[in-house]
Design a protein around this motif. Structure first.
Motif, short mmCIF file in Angstrom:
data_model
loop_
_atom_site.label_atom_id
_atom_site.label_comp_id
_atom_site.label_asym_id
_atom_site.label_seq_id
_atom_site.Cartn_x
_atom_site.Cartn_y
_atom_site.Cartn_z
N GLN A 54 -3.91 -18.95 9.19
CA GLN A 54 -4.82 -17.60 9.34
C GLN A 54 -3.98 -16.64 9.72
N SER A 55 -2.86 -16.77 10.39
CA SER A 55 -1.80 -15.68 11.10
C SER A 55 -0.89 -15.35 9.69
N LYS A 56 -0.56 -16.33 8.92
CA LYS A 56 0.27 -16.07 7.62
C LYS A 56 -0.68 -15.09 6.61
N LYS A 57 -1.79 -15.62 6.47
CA LYS A 57 -2.77 -14.82 5.48
C LYS A 57 -3.27 -13.65 5.92
N GLU A 58 -3.09 -13.46 7.29
CA GLU A 58 -3.38 -12.24 7.85
C GLU A 58 -2.21 -11.02 7.56
N LYS A 59 -1.13 -11.67 7.91
CA LYS A 59 0.18 -10.69 7.69
C LYS A 59 0.38 -10.35 6.18
N GLU A 60 0.07 -11.53 5.24
CA GLU A 60 0.22 -11.14 3.87
C GLU A 60 -0.85 -10.08 3.54
N ASP A 61 -2.22 -10.17 3.87
CA ASP A 61 -3.21 -9.10 3.71
C ASP A 61 -2.88 -7.78 4.16
N ILE A 62 -2.39 -7.65 5.43
CA ILE A 62 -1.94 -6.45 5.93
C ILE A 62 -0.77 -5.63 4.60
N LEU A 63 0.12 -6.60 4.32
CA LEU A 63 1.28 -6.20 3.62
C LEU A 63 0.61 -5.49 2.24
N ILE A 64 -0.16 -6.41 1.48
CA ILE A 64 -0.87 -5.95 0.47
C ILE A 64 -1.66 -4.52 0.52
N LYS A 65 -2.17 -4.48 1.75
CA LYS A 65 -2.91 -3.49 1.64
C LYS A 65 -2.13 -2.25 2.09
N GLY A 66 -0.91 -2.39 2.74
CA GLY A 66 -0.23 -1.29 2.86
C GLY A 66 0.51 -0.67 1.74
N PHE A 67 0.60 -1.58 0.71
CA PHE A 67 1.23 -1.19 -0.47
C PHE A 67 0.04 -0.56 -1.51
N ALA A 68 -1.11 -1.22 -1.29
CA ALA A 68 -2.43 -0.60 -2.11
C ALA A 68 -2.58 1.02 -1.50
N MET A 69 -2.45 1.09 -0.19
CA MET A 69 -2.72 2.48 0.20
C MET A 69 -1.37 3.44 -0.23
N GLY A 70 -0.37 2.91 0.07
CA GLY A 70 0.80 3.76 -0.50
C GLY A 70 0.53 4.17 -1.79
N ALA A 71 0.27 3.21 -2.82
CA ALA A 71 -0.12 3.55 -4.14
C ALA A 71 -1.07 4.54 -4.43
N ALA A 72 -2.30 4.55 -3.62
CA ALA A 72 -3.32 5.46 -3.82
C ALA A 72 -2.75 6.97 -3.47
N ILE A 73 -1.89 6.92 -2.27
CA ILE A 73 -1.40 8.15 -1.79
C ILE A 73 -0.36 8.70 -3.17
N ILE A 74 0.50 7.89 -3.63
CA ILE A 74 1.03 8.32 -4.71
C ILE A 74 0.52 8.85 -5.77
N ALA A 75 -0.50 8.20 -6.12
CA ALA A 75 -1.38 8.42 -7.36
C ALA A 75 -2.18 9.82 -6.89
N TYR A 76 -2.44 10.06 -5.83
CA TYR A 76 -3.40 11.16 -5.38
C TYR A 76 -2.12 12.51 -5.53
N LEU A 77 -1.10 12.14 -5.35
CA LEU A 77 0.33 13.22 -5.62
C LEU A 77 0.49 13.38 -7.14
N VAL A 78 0.51 12.47 -7.64
CA VAL A 78 0.96 12.55 -9.12
C VAL A 78 -0.15 13.05 -10.01
N ILE A 79 -1.47 12.64 -9.71
CA ILE A 79 -2.47 13.27 -10.67
C ILE A 79 -2.71 14.90 -10.12
N GLN A 80 -2.39 15.19 -8.90
CA GLN A 80 -2.28 16.83 -8.72
C GLN A 80 -1.07 17.24 -9.55
N VAL A 81 -0.05 16.88 -9.59
CA VAL A 81 1.18 17.11 -10.21
C VAL A 81 0.77 17.37 -11.77
#
Length: 408
Positions: free
Chosen positions: A94-121
């Motif tokens: 469970q601990s290993k899976k939670e760490k993997e999920d947080i890591l994946i979600k961090g990259f997903a949210m980082g990608a959403a922020i980058i997409a937000y900026l790129v679309i504006q540009v």
């Protein structure tokens, strides 16, 4: 004869008997010390001349005052049962899976922020090549309408809605919380949030002043001032309504729902960081982070996104009121009106917080955890796992801020 030694003497008033009750006095033996059973003299020890150990007088009837010493045995640890082994393995998994999920979600949210900026540009570059580029630089009405459509409706809504859809199986339900709240409780939470927002504004102003005393000044891009009723309406829509609706949906719903399953405190802090990053510079990041903490807390505590929308919109309304009053009445009346508005917000925050405390609704109730995973990551570890995915947005934030630092 000395009568003391004569047991038959009539003058012996201190008649002595020995241990065998023979009536004959026996003087005590010298060197009556009896070593313990099993005692071994140290190597090289020589007893004194004439020394003879006395017999063990206590050994009668099998009694021994010095029983043999038991040898110390190292305690043997109990071997874990198959159920315990299975439980530990489940916790680690469970601990290993939670760490993997947080890591994946961090990259997903980082990608959403980058997409937000790129679309504006992309949209801005397209606008600059069109015949409306001059209109954007000269018209407050057009600029604010463009911000509503391009920035909030398209650039923000699409990436974060897509992110929420991709993470839907790893998110808390419902994604958009809309629990019913009593009217007085709603008002109390809104004013409490506004008070925290005013405190965040004060802290940000203090930091800017400290930077200025250090010889630098942080600036931010200026928008065209509104000067007509249609422009005022567009300004309200762009500054008050659109952020309150679209930003709260993007952050307190689409972003918080996937992170909420990893803990309340973690989700509040993490979403506040993401909320600060989309504001594009360090000045607004600090203010947005502080306000984001209040908005996230209120959303989780009330299980509704509605109070956060009101807090967000009313907080942004202070700058709108200031701009409209300056345009119509002048600087001095505008400052007076803004001071009155802020005073009302602060007074309402004090009353609202007292009301919520009295009703025992201000703080979360302590949860009773039946099973606690000993391998679960801590709050710091969770935030550290989230940050790699946000590295590029942070670099962009630093780069943009550097463009607006001027030496005083």
């Amino acid at each position: 004869m000395n009568p003391y030694y004569d047991p038959n003497s009539h003058n012996n008033i201190y008649k002595q008997v020995n241990q065998n009750n023979t009536g004959v006095y026996t003087p005590p033996q010298q060197n009556a010390y009896v070593p313990p059973q099993g005692y071994v003299p140290p190597q090289g020890y020589v007893p004194p001349q004439g020394y003879a150990p006395a017999p063990n007088q206590y050994a009668q009837n099998g009694y021994n005052p010095y029983p043999p010493q038991r040898q110390y045995q190292q305690p043997v640890a109990n071997k874990p049962t198959p159920e315990q082994i299975e439980m530990y393995q489940r916790y680690k998994l469970q601990s290993k899976k939670e760490k993997e999920d947080i890591l994946i979600k961090g990259f997903a949210m980082g990608a959403a922020i980058i997409a937000y900026l790129v679309i504006q540009v992309i949209i801005i570059l397209s606008l600059q090549k069109s015949k409306y580029s001059t209109l954007y630089d000269t018209s407050s009405l057009f600029q604010n309408c463009f911000n509503v459509i391009a920035v909030h409706l398209i650039s923000m809504s699409i990436p974060f809605a897509l992110m929420a859809y991709l993470l839907r199986n790893k998110s808390a339900k419902p994604i958009v919380p809309t629990a019913k709240i009593k009217p007085l409780t709603m008002v109390a939470w809104v004013f409490t949030g506004l008070g925290i927002s005013m405190a965040g504004s004060l802290i940000t102003s203090g930091i800017m002043e400290l930077v200025k005393q250090g010889g630098y000044e942080l600036t931010q891009p200026e928008l065209i001032k509104a000067s007509s009723l249609p422009a005022y309406i567009a300004l309200i829509a762009s500054t008050v309504l659109a952020p309150a609706i679209f930003e709260e949906l993007a952050f307190r719903a689409c972003s918080m729902s996937p992170l909420k399953v990893h803990g309340k405190a973690f989700s509040i802090i993490a979403v506040s960081i993401i909320f600060g990053l989309i504001h594009g510079n360090a000045i607004q990041f600090i203010f947005a982070f502080i306000v984001g903490l209040a908005l996230g807390y209120i959303t989780l505590k009330t299980d509704s996104i509605v109070p956060a929308m009101f807090v967000h919109g009313l907080s942004n309304s202070v700058s709108v009121i200031n701009e409209i009053c300056k345009s119509e009445l002048g600087k001095k009346p505008a400052d007076t009106i803004v001071t009155v508005v802020i005073s009302v917000f602060v007074a309402g925050a004090i009353v609202g917080a007292i009301y919520l405390y009295y009703k025992k609704e201000l703080f979360f109730e302590k949860e009773n955890q039946k099973e606690k995973n000993p391998f679960a990551p801590s709050l710091i570890n969770k935030l550290a796992l989230l940050l790699p995915g946000l590295a590029i947005p942070f670099i962009i934030l630093i780069f943009v801020t550097a463009q607006y630092i001027n030496k005083v």
